[in-house]
Write an enzyme that holds these catalytic residues in place. Structure first.
Site, PDB file in Angstrom:
ATOM      1  N   HIS A 178      34.833  44.638  43.335  1.00 42.56           N
ATOM      2  CA  HIS A 178      34.220  43.346  43.023  1.00 42.56           C
ATOM      3  C   HIS A 178      33.370  42.907  44.217  1.00 42.56           C
ATOM      4  CE1 HIS A 178      34.420  38.902  42.371  1.00 42.56           C
ATOM      5  NE2 HIS A 178      34.536  39.206  41.095  1.00 42.56           N
ATOM      6  N   LYS A 236      44.749  34.066  37.543  1.00 48.97           N
ATOM      7  CA  LYS A 236      44.562  35.040  36.455  1.00 48.97           C
ATOM      8  C   LYS A 236      45.914  35.307  35.804  1.00 48.97           C
ATOM      9  CE  LYS A 236      40.272  36.812  38.279  1.00 48.97           C
ATOM     10  NZ  LYS A 236      39.399  37.967  38.439  1.00 48.97           N
ATOM     11  N   CYS A 253      30.134  40.034  38.616  1.00 50.13           N
ATOM     12  CA  CYS A 253      30.265  40.144  40.089  1.00 50.13           C
ATOM     13  C   CYS A 253      30.647  41.556  40.537  1.00 50.13           C
ATOM     14  CB  CYS A 253      31.296  39.146  40.637  1.00 50.13           C
ATOM     15  SG  CYS A 253      30.894  37.445  40.343  1.00 50.13           S
TER      16      CYS A 253
END
Lengths: 359, 90
Positions: free
Chosen positions: A73, A176, A314
């Site tokens: 990422h 998350k 991203c």
């Protein structure tokens, strides 16, 4: 939390102490969750990006070499990019195939005398691919390097045992799959591994000294912690423990498999990521021939109330690896609270959109 | 002459770690604000019976909890106006 409101560790009064106990409980819970030897190994951060920055910038020295994979990422790519641009470090990217798996032979050949760190995403936020992180960690250690795991996509769905796997560092996101609020996250630091702090300041101890404490976890935590956020994170992880990680993972995998099946039945839809469900977490990227993914996401939200993320997520190098750069994909992430009926609703919506686009 | 023993810690984490570990034992203790006569530092100290203080310190050291200092505070009964509040006055 509604009745506490104190600043953790900043005073001896009861509400401050209660706030500090809340932070300690959350720290202990996460230490147990990751099988860390001690709660002091868990440092709280703003999010996974913050944890990854702390790990990378706290460890590398000028002249070091760092290895990472194409599935990383921007939270890894950009700190490394900045350090590379300033001439501080050199880096090597390990390429990945179209399913998102890294070339381990390339990795083995990439080690240098000054390789200090290997960084690997546990699972891709684009394709869901689970990378062979235990094996990569062993390779790093065999070459005298440290291993940093980015567990942003897996903490809360896949079992993580830092002691058994001998991970040196593990970065996690609270918001998350750990079911906490945004603005929470953290870093596991193996005992004995001393990172340089990149924030120094108030810790509620040794106020007379002008140097930051060296003991963990305060060594890497300065300033007031996000008490309300950590209360939410404690509730999230407690929920996961009560339901069982394996039950959450099974539900999400079943939904992903069903979602994939329904998508593949639709004309012009291409699904990315590994063929085998056991090689993925519940993240699924797809494209529809002739429809821009950003436009598709907009229609799904505004006409059907379905929220998804579109574009490059991203992670531009991951899209290059799976062949979706620069247009990107539409990404769906079925969670524990989603149902098969919702997948059917989505498939119906896509069918309508594709039919309309064809006419 | 009443005496109270206070154990201080190098960081708030160690104070909380001590509380967690001592809750699993028979020792009597209480987490309290650090008395100003001991330290100018903010934070929490562990108040315990003086006859158990050294054993508690040894227990914490075995558990790798960094306690900073052990203080014995002598206090003449009724000598301080604070003792009125400590007894739950007002």
């Amino acid at each position: 939390m509604r009745h506490i409101g104190g600043n953790p560790g900043r005073s001896g009064h009861a509400r401050s102490l209660e706030a500090d106990r809340l932070v300690y409980r959350t720290r202990s819970l996460l230490a147990r969750f990751f099988n860390a030897p001690d709660p002091s190994c868990i440092v709280f951060t703003l999010n996974a990006t913050d944890a990854l920055n702390l790990a990378i910038k706290g460890l590398v020295e000028p002249g070091d070499h760092v290895i990472f994979t194409a599935m990383e990422h921007n939270s890894v790519l950009r700190p490394l990019g900045g350090l590379r641009r300033s001439g501080t470090i050199s880096t090597t990217m390990v390429p990945c195939d179209r399913e998102g798996f890294p070339d381990l032979d390339f990795l083995e050949r990439s080690f240098q005398r000054r390789t200090r760190l290997v960084i690997c995403n546990h699972a891709s936020n684009v394709s869901g691919t689970i990378l062979p992180v235990e094996e990569i960690c062993r390779l790093a250690h065999a070459h005298g390097a440290h291993f940093l795991l980015d567990a942003a996509q897996t903490a809360g769905v896949l079992p993580l045992d830092v002691a058994a796997a001998q991970f040196d560092l593990l970065a996690f996101a609270g918001h998350k799959s750990l079911l906490g609020p945004p603005g929470t996250g953290g870093l596991y630091v193996r005992p004995g591994l001393e990172l340089k702090p990149w924030r120094e300041g108030g810790t509620g101890s040794h106020s007379e000294q002008d140097l930051h404490p060296e003991t963990m976890p305060e060594r890497l935590e300065a300033g007031t912690l996000n008490g309300p956020g950590l209360a939410g994170l404690e509730a999230g992880v407690s929920f996961i423990e009560s339901v069982g990680l394996e039950n959450i993972c099974r539900h999400e995998r079943q939904l992903r498999a069903y979602l994939k099946k329904r998508l593949q039945e639709l004309p012009g839809v291409r699904v990315y990521g590994p063929e085998k469900e056991e090689q993925c977490v519940a993240v699924l990227s797809f494209t529809v021939e002739g429809i821009d993914c950003g436009e598709l996401g907009h229609i799904l939200e505004n006409s059907y109330g379905i929220l998804c993320r579109t574009g490059l997520h991203c992670a531009p190098l991951a899209h290059k690896a799976i062949g979706t750069y620069p247009q990107g994909t539409v990404r769906l992430s079925p969670g524990y609270f989603n149902t098969a009926a919702e997948v059917d609703y989505l498939a119906g919506a896509l069918e309508e959109i594709i039919a309309l686009a064809a006419n | 002459m009443a005496a109270s023993c206070y154990i201080t810690f190098s960081t708030p984490y160690f104070a909380l770690r001590a509380e967690d570990l001592l809750r699993q034992t028979e020792y009597a203790f209480k987490m309290v604000p650090v008395p100003r006569s001991i330290s100018s530092s903010c934070g929490t100290a562990l108040l315990c019976r003086c006859e158990e203080a050294e054993a508690i310190c040894r227990f914490l050291a075995e558990k790798e909890v960094e306690w900073a200092e052990l203080h014995r505070l002598e206090e003449e009964e009724g000598a301080s106006f604070l003792s009125f509040f400590r007894k739950g006055g007002r």
